[in-house]
Design a protein around this motif. Structure first.
Motif, short mmCIF file in Angstrom:
data_model
loop_
_atom_site.label_atom_id
_atom_site.label_comp_id
_atom_site.label_asym_id
_atom_site.label_seq_id
_atom_site.Cartn_x
_atom_site.Cartn_y
_atom_site.Cartn_z
N SER A 88 0.84 -1.21 0.00
CA SER A 88 0.00 0.00 0.00
C SER A 88 0.87 1.25 0.00
N GLU A 123 2.32 1.91 -3.42
CA GLU A 123 1.37 2.48 -4.39
C GLU A 123 1.49 4.01 -4.44
N LYS A 134 3.61 5.46 -7.57
CA LYS A 134 2.52 5.85 -8.48
C LYS A 134 2.16 4.71 -9.45
N GLU A 152 -0.15 0.78 -9.80
CA GLU A 152 -1.25 -0.01 -9.24
C GLU A 152 -0.68 -1.16 -8.40
N ARG A 153 -1.49 -1.62 -7.44
CA ARG A 153 -1.04 -2.69 -6.54
C ARG A 153 -0.69 -3.96 -7.34
N ILE A 166 2.76 -3.71 -8.87
CA ILE A 166 3.84 -3.85 -7.89
C ILE A 166 4.01 -5.32 -7.50
#
Length: 1031
Positions: free
Chosen positions: A880, A883, A887, A889-890, A893
């Motif tokens: 989290s 993120e 910058k 999206e989860r 990553i």
């Protein structure tokens, strides 16, 4: 003996009172203290109102105690010793006992800020610093006097060589002689100040103050009502706004036109009520910033604002602000205890400072003090006031800003060494955001509005004060206007580095002064923290040197070249090993030599302090050509200069070149007495600028820098091959940045190293620093931005060229039995096959991350994959958190992370396979060695051997003696008869004819050729059988 005072002294004091300008009196002599009474008496006569208050500043002890009973005892003792004349005791004793004196030690001078005095006395000249000079002089009101007491001097030039207390801090083990350049410039500047008089202790004016001869009483420009021009303008403003509420009553409390306009601007933003304005108030000391803010807050209460929060470094800084809030309430006819209550702090540290005002007149309203770091309390705020914003760390000020009305105030061009951080960084960002939002229609309706107000008119004294302009010129306080426009911007490759001679720079010549002001203007424009003490450091410190980067110089034009970049360098090192060992054993670091002592402390190394190096103290580029490559060019040329690449000096020249020592000026003392000598700037000075090719460089082993750690700055120094060896774990209280020290080893024959490492002797220390930094990333540096952490670690992430030839001998991981168990490998395999969640391998990630960033796992990763590994494995952040930082999206990553784990598992599985293979039994290897002769030669030899054998056989089979046994002797007729019988040859192809040779002869022949015949029969038989098979 009574003596008539020089009329010009009285005229100067009276002129100051009339024009509200200050004056300086420098009194030289052991009895200078006695003349203070006379000067104070003249000032009291000229000032119509009450007796002027006096501030007496000293180093550590007064000649007479400030305590009444102690003073009586001291006077008695001095009289008994015959050191005090009874006739002269009375005036001074009366002066001291009459009250109105404030005593202040120089070290406690901060507590007098914001106070106002009619007269300031400065004794103990050797303890004065530029900061103290500015701080004390600024407390004197218009028409007041500044009196500087000096002990007896045979000549004023003795001040040039006077030992100052601050010189102790400039000395290091290898540089012990401080020069008095600042004092020389200070004394020469006094001669040019029209409101300054230098006298002896009998009030005889010295020749240095020759300008005072032509002084005449000045008439005051006043209109029929007795008002000056500025006061008339302020009166008009007050009359225009008299009917406007709440502006009218509040504007009546303003003392200057600037302050009145500032209050109007603040109240415009308050009455707008859109809560989307940020108003910044910038001014020097004593301009009435806090008063303007206090009146604006009172106006906001009258306008109905309910929640107003005020913040400052300490509530003691808000004394003036809350005082003017209450004055504003008085003007608005609010009554204390009926309409509002003032709440004092119970915290002993805050010394009963005001922390809250509760208002009940319209509805419940609050003005509340909060500490700067308590920004989470700002949920219901409508107006936030930040006083002395420059003294609050920049990240904290940014956190305070939000979707509400914000008033900022800050001191700039001041002598406290703060203010530039705000104007350089924060205000620049706010202005850009305001311009961007104004470009769009939506932004102009919803974006933030930004206004900047500057106050130039002083509250304490009138504009045009000669002491203010003298002090600003002497200490280079107001040099932002000195930044000249660059006429031509040359390419960085055409620019050259020049050495600045400090004797000439501080000689107070007209051209030198202009060059110095321009240099200081670049300092102030480039750095957020500047102090007048920096000027004394530049002038007097023996280890400091100045360099400037200039474009191509046109010698035909008689003008100063444009300064593109300034570098201030401090030579460090050459510390004896004994001192280094003593420092480590005592746990104490002497002042100076920052990099050697810090290096010694970090690595417990006693050899490095003995090396010689240079620390770049400051590098400042012209604001008009920022990010154009001039700073890089200057650093590059400086490194090459210290490596000896720019100086073509032969061995003969080296012997003859000597550094010109600082010129000590004492000739005037021998030629003239104090009352006759007339000081002027020196003439026998070396050139101001010397090309570095014409100056022999010092022999150095390294160049270092110490700076506040930011991504841009670190990348700049990294680009020039500087590597870090220390990063402070506690961030600075002023900027919120960590201190970082980097060094660059220079090519030098004195140090032995293997030559395999690009960092030379620094290589092992750099690797040790990287290991320590990796371990500290989840502790002190957990909140560090991942880009900065990646730049500092600078890990090798591309192993493509090594993957085909990887071997464990390169320092890579060869076994992981002690680090990972077989169960760990199974869990890792399950995660890489998407059969388990991340939490199953959560404990393994730090281990793998440490191995990777220490270079033990040669696995190629992308920059994004390595960044994810650093944040999760070394800093211990969650997906989290990433993120927001990256910058992304989860899912992206997590995809990057699982790719990293798959690559690690593949490599680790390969290692485990090799480990298992190494334990299995192996067949003995057959060594295949090449023949000594080639295949062609071998075939030729074999063919020759066969040919020889066949030839010998043929020769044996065709021997006539051997064939003779089959001969048919005298039987031709029998042979013909045999052929004729039957008329044809039999089917076997054999014809039988009886031989006539006897058996014995036949038998002998058989014995000789038994073996060969037997063999031939065999061969014939073999060939026949072969023919049968073929058929």
């Amino acid at each position: 003996m009574r003596k008539k005072v020089d009329e010009r002294i009285r005229t100067l004091i009276e002129n100051g009172v009339k024009t509200r300008h200050r004056s300086i009196f420098v009194i030289i002599g052991d009895k200078s203290r006695d003349q203070i009474v006379n000067l104070h008496y003249m000032l009291s006569k000229a000032v119509v109102r009450s007796r002027p208050s006096v501030l007496w500043c000293y180093k550590d002890k007064l000649e007479l105690s400030s305590h009444k009973k102690k003073r009586a005892k001291q006077i008695k003792k001095l009289m008994q010793r015959g050191l005090l004349d009874p006739e002269k005791v009375d005036p001074f004793s009366l002066f001291v006992e009459s009250g109105g004196l404030t005593y202040c030690l120089y070290k406690d001078s901060e507590r007098i800020l914001g106070n106002t005095f009619g007269m300031c006395i400065l004794q103990d000249f050797e303890a004065l610093t530029p900061n103290l000079l500015a701080r004390t002089i600024e407390t004197v009101e218009g028409g007041g006097l500044i009196v500087l007491l000096l002990r007896s001097l045979s000549s004023l030039t003795n001040l040039y060589t006077m030992f100052m207390d601050v010189h102790d801090r400039f000395r290091t083990e290898s540089h012990s002689e401080a020069a008095g350049r600042f004092n020389e410039r200070f004394l020469l500047s006094l001669a040019s100040c029209k409101a300054c008089v230098v006298m002896d202790d009998e009030l005889n004016i010295l020749p240095i103050s020759s300008h005072i001869r032509s002084i005449t009483p000045v008439p005051v420009k006043e209109d029929s009502e007795g008002l000056s021009e500025a006061e008339k303008d302020l009166k008009n403003l007050k009359e225009q706004l008299i009917d406007d509420f709440p502006v009218g009553p509040l504007i009546r409390k303003c003392c200057t036109l600037d302050q009145g306009k500032a209050v109007v601007t603040f109240l415009d933003a308050v009455l707008d009520k859109t809560l989307r304005s940020t108003v910044a108030l910038l001014a020097a000391r004593g301009r009435g910033k806090s008063a303007a803010l206090g009146l604006a807050i009172a106006g906001a209460i009258a306008a109905g604002y309910s929640n107003i929060f005020v913040t400052a470094p300490s509530p003691e800084n808000l004394k003036t602000l809350f005082e003017f809030v209450c004055k504003g309430f008085d003007a608005l006819e609010y009554k204390e205890h009926l309409d509002f209550d003032v709440v004092k702090s119970n915290n002993p540290e805050f010394k009963k400072a005001t922390v809250r005002i509760n208002i009940y007149k319209q509805h419940r309203q609050t003005i509340q003090y909060i500490q700067p770091h308590e920004h989470e309390k700002l949920s219901q705020v409508e107006l936030l006031v930040v006083d002395e914003a420059a003294a609050i760390p920049l990240p904290v000020v940014k956190a305070l800003l939000g979707p509400y009305l914000v008033f900022l105030s800050s001191t700039v061009n001041g002598y406290e060494g703060t203010g530039r951080s705000l104007s350089l960084k924060l205000l620049q960002q706010l202005e850009e955001q305001s311009r961007e939002s104004a470009k769009t229609v939506e932004g102009s309706l919803s974006g933030r509005l930004f206004k900047k107000i500057e106050l130039s008119e002083s509250i304490r004294y009138a504009s045009g004060d000669p002491i203010e302009s003298w002090l600003h010129a002497l200490l280079c306080l107001d040099v932002t206007s000195s930044i000249p426009h660059i006429s031509r911007i040359p390419p960085p490759s055409e620019c050259d580095l020049y050495y600045v001679n400090r004797d000439t720079l501080f000689s107070y010549h007209k051209e030198s002064e202009l060059f110095l002001q321009r240099m200081m203007a670049l300092y102030v424009a480039s750095h957020y923290k500047n102090s007048p003490n920096d000027l004394q450091l530049m002038a007097d410190a023996p280890a400091h040197h100045l360099f400037v980067l200039l474009g191509p110089v046109d010698e035909s034009k008689n003008q100063l070249p444009d300064i593109l970049c300034v570098i201030q360098v401090c030579l460090e090192g050459q510390i004896s090993r004994k001192s280094a060992i003593k420092s480590l054993s005592d746990g104490y670091q002497p002042s100076g030599d920052q990099i050697p002592w810090k290096f010694c402390e970090q690595f417990q190394d006693t050899v490095f302090p003995g090396l010689s190096g240079a620390r770049i103290v400051r590098i400042a580029t012209h604001p008009g050509v920022m990010r154009s490559g001039y700073g890089s060019q200057a650093v590059e040329l400086l490194a090459r200069y210290f490596e000896g690449q720019l100086t073509p000096i032969s061995e003969v020249d080296v012997e003859n070149v000597t550094e010109t020592p600082h010129v000590r000026v004492t000739e005037a003392a021998e030629k003239a007495s104090l009352l006759e000598e007339n000081l002027k700037p020196r003439t026998n000075l070396p050139p101001l600028l010397v090309h570095v090719r014409e100056r022999k460089p010092e022999k150095l082993h390294f160049i270092g820098v110490s700076f506040g750690l930011t991504l841009d700055l670190f990348r700049f120094w990294r680009k020039h091959r500087f590597a870090p060896f220390y990063i402070g774990q506690i961030p600075s209280t002023v900027t919120g940045e960590h201190t970082c020290m980097v060094i660059k080893p220079l090519n030098n024959d004195d140090i032995e190293d293997s030559g395999s490492d690009q960092w030379g002797f620094f290589g092992p220390f750099y690797q040790d620093f990287r290991r320590r930094f990796t371990r500290l990333l989840h502790l002190s540096f957990r909140e560090m931005e991942y880009k900065l952490a990646m730049s500092i670690l600078d890990p090798k992430i591309n192993f493509m060229e090594l993957e085909s030839t990887l071997s464990t001998s390169n320092g890579f991981l060869s076994s992981f039995k002690e680090l990972l168990s077989p169960h760990d490998m199974k869990r890792l395999e399950a995660y890489t096959n998407n059969l388990a969640g991340f939490h199953l391998i959560f404990d393994l990630v730090p281990i793998l991350a440490h191995l990777y960033f220490e270079g033990k796992l040669p696995v190629t990763l992308s920059y994004a994959q390595a960044s994810v590994l650093l944040c999760i494995g070394l800093q211990g952040h969650s997906f989290s958190y990433l993120e927001g930082q990256m910058k992304l999206e989860r899912e992206q990553i997590m995809s990057l992370f699982i790719k990293v784990m798959k690559k690690f598992y593949k490599y680790l599985y390969g290692i485990s396979s090799k480990e298992i293979e190494s334990t299995l039994p192996r067949l003995k290897e057959i060594v295949m060695e090449p023949h000594s002769i080639s295949v062609d030669e071998d075939l030729k030899n074999a063919a020759k051997q066969v040919e020889d054998e066949m030839k010998s056989k043929m020769e044996g089979s065709l021997n006539p003696e051997l064939l003779q046994q089959y001969a048919i002797v005298d039987r031709d007729a029998d042979f013909e008869n045999a052929l004729q019988i039957g008329g044809k040859v039999p089917s076997g192809g054999l014809v039988s004819v009886k031989s006539g040779r006897n058996k014995i002869e036949k038998h002998g022949h058989q014995k000789e050729s038994h073996k060969s015949g037997k063999k031939r029969i065999k061969d014939d038989h073999g060939s026949k059988s072969n023919k049968k098979k073929k058929s």
